[in-house]
Scaffold this motif. Structure first.
Motif, PDB file in Angstrom:
ATOM      1  N   LYS A   2       3.699  17.191  -9.315  1.00  0.00           N
ATOM      2  CA  LYS A   2       4.695  15.887  -9.307  1.00  0.00           C
ATOM      3  C   LYS A   2       4.293  14.678  -8.326  1.00  0.00           C
ATOM      4  CE  LYS A   2       8.212  16.442  -6.459  1.00  0.00           C
ATOM      5  NZ  LYS A   2       9.135  16.895  -5.717  1.00  0.00           N
ATOM      6  N   GLU A   3       4.859  13.620  -8.939  1.00  0.00           N
ATOM      7  CA  GLU A   3       4.257  12.552  -8.484  1.00  0.00           C
ATOM      8  C   GLU A   3       5.279  11.810  -7.840  1.00  0.00           C
ATOM      9  OE1 GLU A   3       2.858  10.300 -11.892  1.00  0.00           O
ATOM     10  OE2 GLU A   3       1.064  11.313 -12.169  1.00  0.00           O
ATOM     11  N   GLU A   4       4.909  11.376  -6.863  1.00  0.00           N
ATOM     12  CA  GLU A   4       5.961  10.532  -5.860  1.00  0.00           C
ATOM     13  C   GLU A   4       5.592   9.107  -5.801  1.00  0.00           C
ATOM     14  OE1 GLU A   4       7.266  10.002  -1.240  1.00  0.00           O
ATOM     15  OE2 GLU A   4       5.991  11.512  -1.840  1.00  0.00           O
ATOM     16  N   THR A   5       6.335   8.279  -6.348  1.00  0.00           N
ATOM     17  CA  THR A   5       6.177   6.718  -6.517  1.00  0.00           C
ATOM     18  C   THR A   5       6.897   5.941  -5.355  1.00  0.00           C
ATOM     19  OG1 THR A   5       8.057   6.585  -8.055  1.00  0.00           O
ATOM     20  CG2 THR A   5       5.987   6.997  -8.998  1.00  0.00           C
ATOM     21  N   LYS A   6       6.319   4.846  -4.936  1.00  0.00           N
ATOM     22  CA  LYS A   6       6.786   4.084  -3.838  1.00  0.00           C
ATOM     23  C   LYS A   6       6.218   2.707  -3.880  1.00  0.00           C
ATOM     24  CE  LYS A   6       7.608   7.618  -0.322  1.00  0.00           C
ATOM     25  NZ  LYS A   6       8.993   7.712  -0.073  1.00  0.00           N
ATOM     26  N   ILE A   7       6.787   1.945  -2.992  1.00  0.00           N
ATOM     27  CA  ILE A   7       6.332   0.468  -3.135  1.00  0.00           C
ATOM     28  C   ILE A   7       5.568   0.228  -1.508  1.00  0.00           C
ATOM     29  CG2 ILE A   7       6.976  -1.841  -2.944  1.00  0.00           C
ATOM     30  CD1 ILE A   7       7.210  -0.564  -5.631  1.00  0.00           C
ATOM     31  N   ALA A   8       4.414  -0.299  -1.738  1.00  0.00           N
ATOM     32  CA  ALA A   8       3.748  -0.591  -0.516  1.00  0.00           C
ATOM     33  C   ALA A   8       3.574  -2.439  -0.532  1.00  0.00           C
ATOM     34  CB  ALA A   8       2.260  -0.322  -0.488  1.00  0.00           C
ATOM     35  N   ILE A   9       3.632  -2.663   0.705  1.00  0.00           N
ATOM     36  CA  ILE A   9       3.713  -4.185   0.921  1.00  0.00           C
ATOM     37  C   ILE A   9       2.485  -4.758   1.513  1.00  0.00           C
ATOM     38  CG2 ILE A   9       4.902  -6.054   2.300  1.00  0.00           C
ATOM     39  CD1 ILE A   9       6.687  -4.803  -0.127  1.00  0.00           C
ATOM     40  N   PHE A  10       1.963  -5.842   1.164  1.00  0.00           N
ATOM     41  CA  PHE A  10       0.507  -6.310   1.598  1.00  0.00           C
ATOM     42  C   PHE A  10       0.980  -7.979   1.590  1.00  0.00           C
ATOM     43  CE2 PHE A  10      -3.399  -8.499   1.104  1.00  0.00           C
ATOM     44  CZ  PHE A  10      -4.040  -8.298   2.110  1.00  0.00           C
ATOM     45  N   LYS A  11       0.925  -8.350   2.965  1.00  0.00           N
ATOM     46  CA  LYS A  11       1.273  -9.690   3.072  1.00  0.00           C
ATOM     47  C   LYS A  11       2.439 -10.473   2.118  1.00  0.00           C
ATOM     48  CE  LYS A  11      -3.365 -11.012   4.668  1.00  0.00           C
ATOM     49  NZ  LYS A  11      -3.028 -11.172   6.072  1.00  0.00           N
ATOM     50  N   GLY A  84     -11.700   3.721  -5.610  1.00  0.00           N
ATOM     51  CA  GLY A  84     -11.588   2.842  -6.862  1.00  0.00           C
ATOM     52  C   GLY A  84     -11.388   1.477  -6.716  1.00  0.00           C
ATOM     53  N   LEU A  85     -10.402   1.139  -5.852  1.00  0.00           N
ATOM     54  CA  LEU A  85      -9.978  -0.102  -5.674  1.00  0.00           C
ATOM     55  C   LEU A  85     -10.919  -0.787  -4.724  1.00  0.00           C
ATOM     56  CD1 LEU A  85      -6.204  -0.024  -4.301  1.00  0.00           C
ATOM     57  CD2 LEU A  85      -7.157  -0.979  -6.432  1.00  0.00           C
ATOM     58  N   LEU A  86     -11.623  -0.280  -4.038  1.00  0.00           N
ATOM     59  CA  LEU A  86     -13.014  -0.965  -3.016  1.00  0.00           C
ATOM     60  C   LEU A  86     -13.996  -1.354  -4.346  1.00  0.00           C
ATOM     61  CD1 LEU A  86     -13.263   1.219   0.002  1.00  0.00           C
ATOM     62  CD2 LEU A  86     -12.416  -0.832  -0.267  1.00  0.00           C
ATOM     63  N   ARG A  87     -14.242  -0.637  -5.166  1.00  0.00           N
ATOM     64  CA  ARG A  87     -15.070  -0.882  -6.199  1.00  0.00           C
ATOM     65  C   ARG A  87     -14.608  -2.008  -7.181  1.00  0.00           C
ATOM     66  NH1 ARG A  87     -17.222  -3.050  -9.246  1.00  0.00           N
ATOM     67  NH2 ARG A  87     -18.776  -2.411 -10.893  1.00  0.00           N
ATOM     68  N   ILE A  88     -13.324  -2.117  -7.460  1.00  0.00           N
ATOM     69  CA  ILE A  88     -12.753  -3.184  -8.145  1.00  0.00           C
ATOM     70  C   ILE A  88     -12.745  -4.277  -7.405  1.00  0.00           C
ATOM     71  CG2 ILE A  88     -10.618  -3.877  -9.056  1.00  0.00           C
ATOM     72  CD1 ILE A  88     -10.089  -1.062  -9.884  1.00  0.00           C
ATOM     73  N   ILE A  89     -12.353  -4.391  -6.107  1.00  0.00           N
ATOM     74  CA  ILE A  89     -12.496  -5.610  -5.047  1.00  0.00           C
ATOM     75  C   ILE A  89     -13.661  -6.260  -5.099  1.00  0.00           C
ATOM     76  CG2 ILE A  89     -12.298  -6.230  -2.902  1.00  0.00           C
ATOM     77  CD1 ILE A  89     -10.063  -4.165  -2.507  1.00  0.00           C
ATOM     78  N   GLN A  90     -15.032  -5.540  -5.388  1.00  0.00           N
ATOM     79  CA  GLN A  90     -16.044  -6.252  -5.339  1.00  0.00           C
ATOM     80  C   GLN A  90     -16.283  -7.077  -6.550  1.00  0.00           C
ATOM     81  OE1 GLN A  90     -19.094  -3.044  -5.770  1.00  0.00           O
ATOM     82  NE2 GLN A  90     -18.530  -2.095  -3.917  1.00  0.00           N
ATOM     83  N   SER A  91     -15.608  -6.982  -7.467  1.00  0.00           N
ATOM     84  CA  SER A  91     -15.636  -7.885  -8.634  1.00  0.00           C
ATOM     85  C   SER A  91     -14.652  -9.133  -8.865  1.00  0.00           C
ATOM     86  CB  SER A  91     -15.387  -6.999  -9.978  1.00  0.00           C
ATOM     87  OG  SER A  91     -16.284  -6.238 -10.284  1.00  0.00           O
ATOM     88  N   VAL A  92     -13.698  -9.170  -7.555  1.00  0.00           N
ATOM     89  CA  VAL A  92     -12.689  -9.975  -7.349  1.00  0.00           C
ATOM     90  C   VAL A  92     -12.967 -10.952  -6.524  1.00  0.00           C
ATOM     91  CG1 VAL A  92     -10.157 -10.274  -7.275  1.00  0.00           C
ATOM     92  CG2 VAL A  92     -10.990  -8.170  -8.436  1.00  0.00           C
ATOM     93  N   PRO A  93     -13.670 -12.311  -6.558  1.00  0.00           N
ATOM     94  CA  PRO A  93     -13.802 -13.045  -5.568  1.00  0.00           C
ATOM     95  C   PRO A  93     -12.310 -13.473  -4.982  1.00  0.00           C
ATOM     96  CG  PRO A  93     -14.021 -14.102  -7.648  1.00  0.00           C
ATOM     97  CD  PRO A  93     -13.741 -12.756  -7.984  1.00  0.00           C
ATOM     98  N   SER A  94     -12.390 -13.258  -3.560  1.00  0.00           N
ATOM     99  CA  SER A  94     -10.961 -13.704  -3.016  1.00  0.00           C
ATOM    100  C   SER A  94     -11.052 -13.528  -1.483  1.00  0.00           C
ATOM    101  CB  SER A  94      -9.906 -12.734  -3.357  1.00  0.00           C
ATOM    102  OG  SER A  94      -8.835 -12.942  -2.434  1.00  0.00           O
ATOM    103  N   PRO A  95     -10.674 -14.527  -0.988  1.00  0.00           N
ATOM    104  CA  PRO A  95     -10.441 -14.522   0.643  1.00  0.00           C
ATOM    105  C   PRO A  95      -9.826 -13.529   1.228  1.00  0.00           C
ATOM    106  CG  PRO A  95      -9.274 -16.463  -0.055  1.00  0.00           C
ATOM    107  CD  PRO A  95      -9.950 -15.564  -1.366  1.00  0.00           C
ATOM    108  N   LYS A  96      -8.934 -12.814   0.493  1.00  0.00           N
ATOM    109  CA  LYS A  96      -8.045 -11.701   0.869  1.00  0.00           C
ATOM    110  C   LYS A  96      -8.541 -10.521   0.885  1.00  0.00           C
ATOM    111  CE  LYS A  96      -3.866 -14.352  -0.585  1.00  0.00           C
ATOM    112  NZ  LYS A  96      -2.532 -13.824  -1.723  1.00  0.00           N
ATOM    113  N   ALA A  97      -9.836 -10.584   0.252  1.00  0.00           N
ATOM    114  CA  ALA A  97     -10.452  -9.100   0.121  1.00  0.00           C
ATOM    115  C   ALA A  97     -10.537  -8.381   1.574  1.00  0.00           C
ATOM    116  CB  ALA A  97     -11.916  -9.442  -0.522  1.00  0.00           C
ATOM    117  N   GLU A  98     -11.156  -8.954   2.305  1.00  0.00           N
ATOM    118  CA  GLU A  98     -11.477  -8.139   3.799  1.00  0.00           C
ATOM    119  C   GLU A  98     -10.137  -7.507   4.247  1.00  0.00           C
ATOM    120  OE1 GLU A  98     -14.170  -6.726   5.022  1.00  0.00           O
ATOM    121  OE2 GLU A  98     -15.269  -7.570   3.068  1.00  0.00           O
ATOM    122  N   PRO A  99      -9.349  -8.554   4.359  1.00  0.00           N
ATOM    123  CA  PRO A  99      -7.920  -8.043   4.975  1.00  0.00           C
ATOM    124  C   PRO A  99      -7.113  -6.901   4.183  1.00  0.00           C
ATOM    125  CG  PRO A  99      -8.102 -10.321   5.022  1.00  0.00           C
ATOM    126  CD  PRO A  99      -9.133 -10.019   4.326  1.00  0.00           C
TER     127      PRO A  99
END
Length: 276
Positions: A2-11, A84-99
């Motif tokens: 069973k999957e439990e869905t929620k919302i996370a908040i980042f900035k 997976g997200l850490l791998r995807i982030i490598q391809s996204v140039p963004s100043p928000k990546a480290e935070p």
């Protein structure tokens, strides 16, 4: 599972997430939108997959899981776990990546804590409701309702429910028998859109919701019900237990328990809910 869905908040940005294989998986499109501020995050993600061949196929970096879409329906959505997200982030140039990486590590650590000590998840939920301005009495009922709901959905899973649509059908059956309306009709009645219906129920509405779902769970167990058709019939019966009680109370009160009231104003500075 069973999957439990929620919302996370980042900035201040909402990121949909779901528990899958006992860990959080996040909506890739939501993450891309957060990191890039792109007005068309779906297109951005599609182009990213075209450019980066490792990301072009779902496995191992992302998979399609069902998340709540803007139209209120559960839809297949590209999702990735922390790795997976850490791998995807490598391809996204963004100043928000480290935070974002630090935030991701924190969310992952909290999930590990919750697995080891489930009470932590409950405490965090209580804290969130307090911060939103809900009263202690309301929170107590809401938390009990969450526990009863989880108990019911666990029974459904054990007894043959597999698809999200089936969970929705059974939930609607209980709601119709309890309140005379489906959850979607109830949300419209309360002028709600994406909001969680139960977060906008008053004391009586929560109590009758609990009664309907707890009664349904007990009927399932007593009759060892199996399969969606039988579970649906049980749901109607369990809901009617609560529905009959609701009607009796309404006779005594001289008013409907099904209220148009919602608690949207909490986020606008209201400090607590006083049930009427």
């Amino acid at each position: 599972m069973k999957e439990e869905t929620k919302i996370a908040i980042f900035k201040g940005k909402k990121i949909r997430k779901v528990i899958y294989h006992n860990e959080w998986w996040f909506s890739v499109v939501d993450v891309v939108e957060t990191l890039t501020d792109s007005p068309t995050p779906k297109t951005y993600w599609a182009k990213l997959k075209d450019r980066d061949k490792e990301l072009s196929q779902p496995f191992p970096f992302w998979e399609q899981l069902k998340l709540l879409a803007s139209d209120g329906k559960m839809r297949e959505t590209d999702c990735a776990n922390a790795e997976g997200l850490l791998r995807i982030i490598q391809s996204v140039p963004s100043p928000k990546a480290e935070p974002f990486k630090r935030w991701l590590a924190k969310v992952g650590y909290e999930r590990i804590q919750e697995i080891e000590n489930p009470e932590l998840a409950t405490k965090r939920t209580r804290t969130l409701y307090k911060l939103k301005g809900y009263s202690e009495d309301w929170i107590e009922k809401r938390m009990r309702g969450i526990a009863i709901r989880e108990e019911l959905t666990d029974e459904w899973q054990k007894r043959g429910v597999r698809e999200q649509k089936e969970y929705e059908i059974l939930t609607a059956e209980i709601s119709k028998a309890t309140f005379g309306v489906t959850p979607s009709q109830y949300k419209k009645h309360k002028n709600l859109k994406k909001e969680n219906l139960r977060d906008h129920m008053d004391d009586f509405e929560l109590i009758f919701t609990m009664l309907g779902e707890r009664s349904t769970t007990e009927i399932h167990r007593t009759e060892d019900s199996q399969g969606v058709p039988k579970l649906k019939a049980d749901a109607d019966r369990g809901g009617k237990v609560a529905g009959n009680a609701r009607k009796e109370l309404e006779k005594e009160l001289g008013r409907s328990v099904v209220s148009k009231r919602n608690f949207k104003k909490l986020s606008q500075g209201k400090k607590s809910i006083i049930s009427r």
